[in-house]
Write an enzyme that holds these catalytic residues in place. Structure first.
Site, PDB file in Angstrom:
ATOM      1  N   THR A  32       0.856  -1.185   0.000  1.00  0.00           N
ATOM      2  CA  THR A  32       0.000   0.000   0.000  1.00  0.00           C
ATOM      3  C   THR A  32       0.895   1.239   0.000  1.00  0.00           C
ATOM      4  OG1 THR A  32      -0.152  -0.113   2.402  1.00  0.00           O
ATOM      5  CG2 THR A  32      -1.926  -1.162   1.141  1.00  0.00           C
ATOM      6  N   ILE A  36       0.834   4.372   2.343  1.00  0.00           N
ATOM      7  CA  ILE A  36       1.285   4.991   3.595  1.00  0.00           C
ATOM      8  C   ILE A  36       2.193   4.042   4.374  1.00  0.00           C
ATOM      9  CG2 ILE A  36       0.551   5.949   5.820  1.00  0.00           C
ATOM     10  CD1 ILE A  36      -2.087   6.765   4.407  1.00  0.00           C
ATOM     11  N   CYS A  37       1.851   2.776   4.387  1.00  0.00           N
ATOM     12  CA  CYS A  37       2.560   1.790   5.216  1.00  0.00           C
ATOM     13  C   CYS A  37       4.076   1.779   5.023  1.00  0.00           C
ATOM     14  CB  CYS A  37       1.978   0.398   4.993  1.00  0.00           C
ATOM     15  SG  CYS A  37       0.221   0.286   5.422  1.00  0.00           S
ATOM     16  N   PRO A  38       4.584   1.758   3.793  1.00  0.00           N
ATOM     17  CA  PRO A  38       6.041   1.692   3.675  1.00  0.00           C
ATOM     18  C   PRO A  38       6.738   2.951   4.190  1.00  0.00           C
ATOM     19  CG  PRO A  38       5.060   1.926   1.499  1.00  0.00           C
ATOM     20  CD  PRO A  38       3.940   1.687   2.473  1.00  0.00           C
ATOM     21  N   ILE A  82       6.987   2.237   7.952  1.00  0.00           N
ATOM     22  CA  ILE A  82       7.898   1.122   8.202  1.00  0.00           C
ATOM     23  C   ILE A  82       9.340   1.580   7.990  1.00  0.00           C
ATOM     24  CG2 ILE A  82       8.575  -1.185   7.434  1.00  0.00           C
ATOM     25  CD1 ILE A  82       5.544  -1.568   6.658  1.00  0.00           C
TER      26      ILE A  82
END
Length: 191
Positions: free
Chosen positions: A53, A55-57, A60
């Site tokens: 997706t 936003i997630c990276p 992270i």
């Protein structure tokens, strides 16, 4: 949702190892991570909704850049989603932002940990952007929750960990190295 003062639930999840070990391929990249792993350390456990997706990276990768700072505070980072370890591995291999990720990506495919913590979004069925700071005894000391569309600030998580580790009264916007509040001094000034 479990909150401050609650015990973090027991778990046993397959994860993609952090660092170069995590990129060796299926059968070599995976480890088991349990609530007993890294015993005696502070734990920062954060959840994201889905792999592959947008936003997630960013979140992270931001946690990954602070890995050394968390290590300096005797804390480990665990990232968790409900995607499988195979999906995590594929994502790491194909996303330059997280390819060199230094911490494990846990696969909560059965949603056991997510359900025990109460972090699943009721409509989407995926984890909210939740961050837990857990003390060495397994007690939740901090929880923050963002909706699915807003990324969190890992630097703020580090600041809160610093404050928790002082075991002092830390005022708003306190940062490591600043004085904590001394109630006896405040009462003396007021008298």
């Amino acid at each position: 949702m479990l909150t401050v003062g609650d015990k973090f639930p027991s778990f046993d999840l397959t994860a993609v190892q952090g660092g170069p070990e995590g990129l060796k391929g299926p059968g070599k990249s995976f480890i088991q991570v349990t609530d007993q792993s890294d015993a005696g350390k502070w734990k920062v456990v954060f959840f994201w909704p889905k792999d592959f997706t947008f936003i997630c990276p960013t979140e992270i990768a931001a946690f990954g850049k602070l890995q050394g700072e968390f290590n300096d505070r005797d804390a480990v980072i665990y990232g968790v989603s409900t995607d499988s370890e195979f999906v995590h591995l594929n994502w790491r291999v194909h996303n330059a932002d997280i390819k060199d990720l230094p911490f494990p990506m846990l696969a909560d495919v059965k949603r056991e940990l997510s359900t025990a913590l109460g972090v699943l979004d009721k409509a989407a069925g995926v984890p909210l952007r939740v961050t837990f700071i857990v003390d060495p005894e397994g007690t939740i000391m901090h929880v923050s929750v963002n909706g699915l569309n807003v990324g969190r600030n890992p630097q703020e998580t580090l600041r809160i960990l610093d404050a928790l580790q002082t075991d002092e009264l830390c005022p708003c916007n306190w940062t490591k190295g600043e004085e904590a509040l001394k109630p006896e001094e405040l009462f003396a000034k007021a008298a």
